[in-house]
Design an enzyme around this catalytic site. Structure first.
Site, PDB file in Angstrom:
ATOM      1  N   SER A 192       0.828  -1.204   0.000  1.00 53.77           N
ATOM      2  CA  SER A 192       0.000   0.000   0.000  1.00 53.77           C
ATOM      3  C   SER A 192       0.866   1.260   0.000  1.00 53.77           C
ATOM      4  O   SER A 192       1.626   1.480  -0.946  1.00 53.77           O
ATOM      5  CB  SER A 192      -0.964  -0.044   1.188  1.00 53.77           C
ATOM      6  OG  SER A 192      -1.980   0.913   1.051  1.00 53.77           O
ATOM      7  N   ASP A 287     -10.355  -4.044  -4.536  1.00 52.30           N
ATOM      8  CA  ASP A 287      -9.530  -3.012  -3.921  1.00 52.30           C
ATOM      9  C   ASP A 287      -9.646  -1.713  -4.708  1.00 52.30           C
ATOM     10  O   ASP A 287      -9.457  -1.710  -5.931  1.00 52.30           O
ATOM     11  CB  ASP A 287      -8.069  -3.488  -3.906  1.00 52.30           C
ATOM     12  CG  ASP A 287      -7.109  -2.518  -3.235  1.00 52.30           C
ATOM     13  OD1 ASP A 287      -7.541  -1.456  -2.760  1.00 52.30           O
ATOM     14  OD2 ASP A 287      -5.900  -2.821  -3.210  1.00 52.30           O
ATOM     15  N   HIS A 317      -7.739  -5.461  -0.232  1.00 56.41           N
ATOM     16  CA  HIS A 317      -6.590  -4.710   0.252  1.00 56.41           C
ATOM     17  C   HIS A 317      -6.290  -5.120   1.693  1.00 56.41           C
ATOM     18  O   HIS A 317      -7.191  -5.334   2.498  1.00 56.41           O
ATOM     19  CB  HIS A 317      -6.918  -3.215   0.200  1.00 56.41           C
ATOM     20  CG  HIS A 317      -5.747  -2.319   0.376  1.00 56.41           C
ATOM     21  ND1 HIS A 317      -5.021  -1.837  -0.680  1.00 56.41           N
ATOM     22  CD2 HIS A 317      -5.170  -1.805   1.496  1.00 56.41           C
ATOM     23  CE1 HIS A 317      -4.052  -1.065  -0.229  1.00 56.41           C
ATOM     24  NE2 HIS A 317      -4.112  -1.033   1.099  1.00 56.41           N
TER      25      HIS A 317
END
Length: 354
Positions: A192, A287, A317
């Site tokens: 991320s 996501d 995610h």
């Protein structure tokens, strides 16, 4: 230390995740299918539990950080053992950068090294929230893992995280031999926001005269803070990371909205990607960040960079933070570990002409 309630919640999560797939499908209810993808039933159950716990709501930063630490404790699972874990401090541009070095069992001198940047929108999470995936990578790759606790916004807005991340890589490259690692086999990795930092450091290292990473592993990375691709709408809410949460991260990471168009914030906006380290880019099917991660993989490929890209179509995610519970999350992080093993394989011996 987890509270009694957290221990009970973690036990419930482990029990549900351990259910055989047919039982999980019955408990999860009607399958969720979007874009030709079907959500994993164990993930569907976990998302229901998250909604029951309240999910994301904008709140003071410290409150959100504490909530995410509790989530990490709930989904961590049994601790993955490694031979040794050491707490370090790395010299940084604004003082010492806390870091943690993981050394797996059976490692030999000259092993590869992974410099890892945790996720959390550049605002939340820390060494502890990402302790388990770092342990997993160390054990499965057979590499040292250096986890970096870079500065976070809003206290330290962009580009503080970038500056710390660059400093950590340069330190790791310079100290690799002393750590017992091969200076020629250093990978950058992150999830991320950490994937964003790994991508940015790889770009900056290419343009510098200093050390170069041998490989980069980008796990559902943020690659464009300047715009929102269609997956932001398709998966706006209900799949762990939400559009509203990403907006909150933006607001807290950038003191100046114009900085979102800086390639050090949005690596997909770099003018030239040629020559950056070979990459493995992983996205999750459900996501909001899916499309920008895949667009970055395509941009690297178009620039002549060696790239492998893999979408985990049934996951959301944040899946690496549930790796200790097994199931699809562990399987997906196992595939990332395999890509790192290949990317950090010992270089072929130099050819000698007789």
């Amino acid at each position: 230390m987890p509270s009694p309630r957290q221990r009970i919640e973690a036990g419930v999560v482990r029990a549900l995740i351990a259910l055989p797939r047919p039982a999980a499908r019955l408990l999860a209810g009607r399958p969720i299918r979007i874009d030709g993808q079907e959500l994993d039933p164990h993930v569907q159950i976990a998302l229901r539990l998250e909604r029951m716990a309240g999910g994301f709501e904008p709140a003071p930063v410290e409150e959100v950080r504490a909530r995410r630490r509790r989530d990490a404790d709930t989904f961590r699972g049994p601790v993955i053992e490694v031979a040794r874990v050491s707490e370090l401090e790395i010299p940084g541009p604004a003082g010492a950068i806390p870091a943690r070095l993981y050394i797996p069992a059976g490692v030999v001198d000259g092993a590869p090294l992974i410099v890892y940047y945790h996720g959390g929108g550049h605002v939340i999470c820390d060494l502890d929230t990402h302790d388990q995936p770092c342990r997993f990578l160390a054990a499965e790759v057979g590499a040292l893992v250096l986890s970096v606790d870079y500065r976070l916004g809003p206290e330290h807005p962009f580009p503080a995280a970038v500056d710390d991340s660059v400093a950590a890589f340069e330190w790791a490259a310079g100290e690799a031999a002393g750590l017992g690692a091969d200076p020629g086999r250093i990978a950058l990795a992150g999830d991320s926001a950490g994937g964003n930092l790994a991508a940015v450091v790889a770009q900056l290292a290419t343009a510098s005269e200093g050390a170069k990473p041998a490989f980069q592993a980008l796990i559902y990375p943020v690659t464009d803070y300047s715009s929102k691709r269609p997956s932001y709408e398709t998966f706006a809410e209900g799949f762990f990371l939400t559009r509203a949460e990403m907006d909150w991260f933006r607001d807290n990471y950038f003191a100046d909205p114009a900085d979102r168009e800086d390639p050090r914030a949005s690596p997909i906006l770099a003018a030239d990607l040629a020559g950056v380290a070979p990459a493995h880019v992983v996205t999750a099917g459900f996501d909001p960040l899916r499309d920008e991660g895949e667009a970055y993989a395509e941009a690297l490929r178009a620039a002549g960079v060696e790239v492998t890209a893999k979408r985990e179509p049934d996951l959301v995610h944040g899946f690496i933070n549930a790796v200790g519970l097994g199931g699809r999350s562990r399987e997906a992080l196992g595939a990332i570990a395999a890509a790192l093993r290949v990317g950090l394989a010992a270089p072929a011996p130099a050819r000698v002409d007789y």
